[in-house]
Enzyme design. Structure first.
Site, mmCIF file in Angstrom:
data_model
loop_
_atom_site.group_PDB
_atom_site.id
_atom_site.type_symbol
_atom_site.label_atom_id
_atom_site.label_comp_id
_atom_site.label_asym_id
_atom_site.label_seq_id
_atom_site.Cartn_x
_atom_site.Cartn_y
_atom_site.Cartn_z
ATOM 1 N N LEU A 77 0.804 22.620 13.773
ATOM 2 C CA LEU A 77 0.837 21.679 14.599
ATOM 3 C C LEU A 77 1.190 21.934 15.823
ATOM 4 O O LEU A 77 0.453 21.797 16.988
ATOM 5 C CB LEU A 77 2.026 20.792 14.163
ATOM 6 C CG LEU A 77 2.261 19.506 15.139
ATOM 7 C CD1 LEU A 77 1.098 18.646 15.278
ATOM 8 C CD2 LEU A 77 3.418 18.642 14.567
ATOM 9 N N VAL A 78 1.988 23.116 16.005
ATOM 10 C CA VAL A 78 2.503 23.599 17.555
ATOM 11 C C VAL A 78 1.442 24.480 18.028
ATOM 12 O O VAL A 78 1.742 24.936 19.207
ATOM 13 C CB VAL A 78 3.814 24.368 17.333
ATOM 14 C CG1 VAL A 78 5.064 23.204 16.829
ATOM 15 C CG2 VAL A 78 3.869 25.651 16.526
ATOM 16 N N HIS A 80 -1.332 23.525 18.662
ATOM 17 C CA HIS A 80 -1.897 22.633 19.865
ATOM 18 C C HIS A 80 -1.075 22.526 20.998
ATOM 19 O O HIS A 80 -0.061 21.926 21.131
ATOM 20 C CB HIS A 80 -2.171 21.169 19.287
ATOM 21 C CG HIS A 80 -3.129 21.202 18.185
ATOM 22 N ND1 HIS A 80 -4.199 20.979 18.318
ATOM 23 C CD2 HIS A 80 -2.969 21.241 16.874
ATOM 24 C CE1 HIS A 80 -5.191 20.909 17.034
ATOM 25 N NE2 HIS A 80 -4.257 21.366 16.323
ATOM 26 N N SER A 89 15.970 22.958 14.672
ATOM 27 C CA SER A 89 16.309 24.403 14.570
ATOM 28 C C SER A 89 16.881 25.039 13.449
ATOM 29 O O SER A 89 17.993 24.376 13.103
ATOM 30 C CB SER A 89 17.266 24.663 15.608
ATOM 31 O OG SER A 89 17.517 25.988 15.843
ATOM 32 N N GLN A 90 16.165 25.978 12.582
ATOM 33 C CA GLN A 90 16.969 26.595 11.611
ATOM 34 C C GLN A 90 18.025 27.726 12.289
ATOM 35 O O GLN A 90 18.860 28.252 11.360
ATOM 36 C CB GLN A 90 15.672 27.274 10.853
ATOM 37 C CG GLN A 90 14.941 26.366 10.053
ATOM 38 C CD GLN A 90 13.726 27.025 9.400
ATOM 39 O OE1 GLN A 90 13.499 28.521 9.712
ATOM 40 N NE2 GLN A 90 13.278 26.739 8.253
ATOM 41 N N ARG A 91 17.795 27.852 13.466
ATOM 42 C CA ARG A 91 18.947 28.803 13.923
ATOM 43 C C ARG A 91 20.166 28.183 14.229
ATOM 44 O O ARG A 91 21.348 28.605 14.016
ATOM 45 C CB ARG A 91 18.506 29.058 15.500
ATOM 46 C CG ARG A 91 19.438 30.351 16.056
ATOM 47 C CD ARG A 91 18.730 30.407 17.592
ATOM 48 N NE ARG A 91 19.744 31.398 18.258
ATOM 49 C CZ ARG A 91 19.577 31.747 19.548
ATOM 50 N NH1 ARG A 91 18.770 31.390 20.105
ATOM 51 N NH2 ARG A 91 20.342 32.872 20.038
ATOM 52 N N ARG A 183 -6.233 12.633 25.461
ATOM 53 C CA ARG A 183 -7.244 13.724 25.447
ATOM 54 C C ARG A 183 -6.790 14.775 24.615
ATOM 55 O O ARG A 183 -7.567 15.126 23.824
ATOM 56 C CB ARG A 183 -7.371 14.385 26.902
ATOM 57 C CG ARG A 183 -8.563 15.163 27.201
ATOM 58 C CD ARG A 183 -8.816 15.825 28.413
ATOM 59 N NE ARG A 183 -9.915 16.429 28.822
ATOM 60 C CZ ARG A 183 -10.294 16.798 29.905
ATOM 61 N NH1 ARG A 183 -9.708 16.623 30.893
ATOM 62 N NH2 ARG A 183 -11.634 17.444 30.240
ATOM 63 N N ARG A 192 -7.879 18.261 13.012
ATOM 64 C CA ARG A 192 -7.199 18.202 12.059
ATOM 65 C C ARG A 192 -7.409 17.000 10.962
ATOM 66 O O ARG A 192 -6.843 16.935 9.786
ATOM 67 C CB ARG A 192 -5.460 18.037 12.562
ATOM 68 C CG ARG A 192 -5.171 19.213 13.322
ATOM 69 C CD ARG A 192 -5.430 20.396 12.671
ATOM 70 N NE ARG A 192 -4.784 21.941 13.552
ATOM 71 C CZ ARG A 192 -4.680 22.754 12.797
ATOM 72 N NH1 ARG A 192 -4.885 22.917 11.814
ATOM 73 N NH2 ARG A 192 -4.314 23.962 13.733
#
Length: 254
Positions: A77-78, A80, A89-91, A183, A192
């Site tokens: 996804l990211v 795009h 966040s996993q951090r 757009r 996708r």
């Protein structure tokens, strides 16, 4: 998986039509907007699509909340880039009881599902063990450097999560908020919603498109994979060879 349309530009079709009409008129913006009936708005949207004039569509954006997807999906996804993202966040978030996404093919195979669950449980155990070890070691170091014990423990946990996350799997469940202009959404759907897209992100894209159509049906009437938007399949030998069926599905999507 759950996709929620959180917010969108008010009167999306009229906003785009106003921007488009301005390009071809010397009238002031107020007058342009007042004269835009529903019929004229839809006419301008259709005209833009027919000539490929997409820049007015950048003035309208949609924001989605997406939950119950895997990190494997969010990584796609990211990619795009013309979009805005806010992801769990996993951090900073303790994943000591992480949920995970099981692919349908694995879910339907008893033997594969057994092995998959075994590995997920093993990774969860490893994550918790590493996080505990690092928390204790980091706390000692921070206290030795003069930090208050309570503050040291708080910081040590964050440092531990930061490193323990390296054992987390692609299957790990995540949540993300996504904002795209129209757009960018057209480009996203083109890639996708295709049958050749990975099953999980295709499911996300299909639901995003359904939600977009619910508030701006004319604007998104031709949205979908390439075969829907352009009338041809760009996949060559890798085509699903189901163009007619796919076009029908997306034209009827509500």
């Amino acid at each position: 998986m759950q996709v929620t349309l959180l917010t969108y530009t008010p009167e999306p079709e009229k906003t785009i039509a106003t921007a488009a009409k301005l390009c071809y008129s010397s009238s002031d913006i107020g007058s342009l907007r007042e004269g835009l009936t529903q019929e004229k708005t839809e006419s301008f949207i259709s005209m833009l699509a027919s000539i490929g004039h997409e820049s007015p569509m950048e003035h309208v954006s949609f924001t989605f909340g997406i939950e119950g997807i895997s990190r494997a999906c969010s990584h796609q996804l990211v990619r795009h880039r013309i979009a805005s993202y806010s992801q769990k966040s996993q951090r900073y978030v303790n994943e000591g009881g992480f949920e995970y996404i099981t692919p349908p093919a694995i879910e339907q195979s008893g033997e594969a599902k057994e092995e998959f669950d075994k590995q997920m449980n093993a990774l969860l155990e490893s994550y918790n063990k590493i996080a505990d070890i690092l928390t204790k070691e980091n706390t000692k170091k921070l206290v030795a450097d003069g930090m208050d014990e309570a503050e040291a423990l708080k910081k040590a946990k964050k440092l531990a999560y930061e490193d323990a996350r390296f054992v987390l799997p692609n299957a790990c469940e995540t949540k993300i908020v996504v904002t795209m202009n129209v757009r960018s959404l057209f480009n996203f759907f083109k890639h996708r919603c295709c049958n050749r897209a990975q099953w999980e992100i295709k499911a996300v894209a299909d639901e995003m498109l359904r939600l977009c159509k619910s508030v701006a049906p004319h604007l998104f009437s031709n949205a979908g994979p390439s075969c829907v938007m352009t009338g041809r399949c760009p996949e060559g030998k890798m085509s699903c060879k189901k163009m007619g069926e796919v076009v029908k599905i997306y034209k009827e999507l509500k």
